[in-house]
Design a protein around this motif. Sequence first.
Motif: not given
Lengths: 45, 352
Positions: A37, B130-134, B245, B341-344
């Motif tokens: 992450g 999770i860093d959700h920065d796109p 993603d 998805k990111k982090g899945d």
Amino acid sequence: STVVLVFQAPSLKSLEREDTTSEFRFSIGRGDKIRVGEALGKWQN
Amino acid sequence: TSFVKKAQASSRARASFSSGSANNSQGNTFLVPGATVATLLMLGALHARRLYDDKKVEEAREKGIEVEFKPDVKVICLCYIFDNATSTFHFKVLGFLDKHYLEEAALPLEEYTSLREFFVRTLKQGSRPIDHDPHCLVSPVDGIILRFGELKGAGAMIEQVKGFSYSVSSLLGASSFLPMIAEGDVHEEREDSAVIENTKKSWWRISLASPKVRDTVSSCPMKGLYYCVIYLKPGDYHRIHSPVDWNVLGRRHFSGRLFPVNERATKTIRNLYVENERVVLEGLWQEGFMAIAAIGATNIGSIELFIEPELRTNRPRKRLLHSESPEERVYEPEGVGVMLKKGDEVAAFNMG
């Protein structure tokens, strides 16, 4: 065990061609410890 | 008796070859059988003493006398030195484990019935934000960064260590959907790049329709193709998550060996990552190509894919019939594949 990531990302070449204003840059160093992450690299839009 | 006779005969034979050392040989002849006889006598005496003691205890019990435990000096030393020191040491080791591993594990330690279960443990909710920065790509695993950079030049080589390199095509498979171009077309590619970028998925469709073996020497990666190699230590969290993603379009399984992948092994075994058993996932994300190669090692038995639970790796027969051609699967529906998805969670390294 090892994981290898291979990926396409915005590069300098796309700067010349499109409206992209940044290229992909790794935000890590060799030997760094990293966790799930955490950012490996970023680019600006 | 026969052993003693044989020993004596062999000793005499040796003595005939070296007459000068005749007296020494005669002495050695009786040394070995003498020691054996002494050991047997001592064991017999100890056994007889134990039988005598047991008989005495039994007689005392029959008379109603309960024998009390009387610790001697040896027992006292063992109790105070080794037992206490060992228990203190265990406590410190477990305390260390508790701090680094058990604290994050989703379940308490007693819930894990085996080391194997603990090895592929899940983590508590929120342990890995999770860093959700796109505009960022996140690490798929806990580990140490070994190598990273942009793939350039003929063959698109990744350096294992200084002097040892392997090509990305060898790692991902000759039929990989890597966006490569022929070396002679590098300049032409510059002019045609706008067209290629406008139809990002076209190369994928062509590759999927007719997978071909690319010449790794005469082809170069397209600009903007990066790689990152991450090493997972034994004891680390061994699950793989999605870095962005993306749509997983296909999977490739190479049934290889299970060499260790530690620092020493990387320096001594050439093409280590290409030799080992691995599972490669390939697909597309918003910026183009994406592939994750999960490479096994000695402490890893099998690789489990959550998007394809029926996949079996680390099969003995497969390893015996180790071949260059991997087993492939294209995920349906064609062109879309499996969305992540990111982090899945994508996969896990299993012990066994």
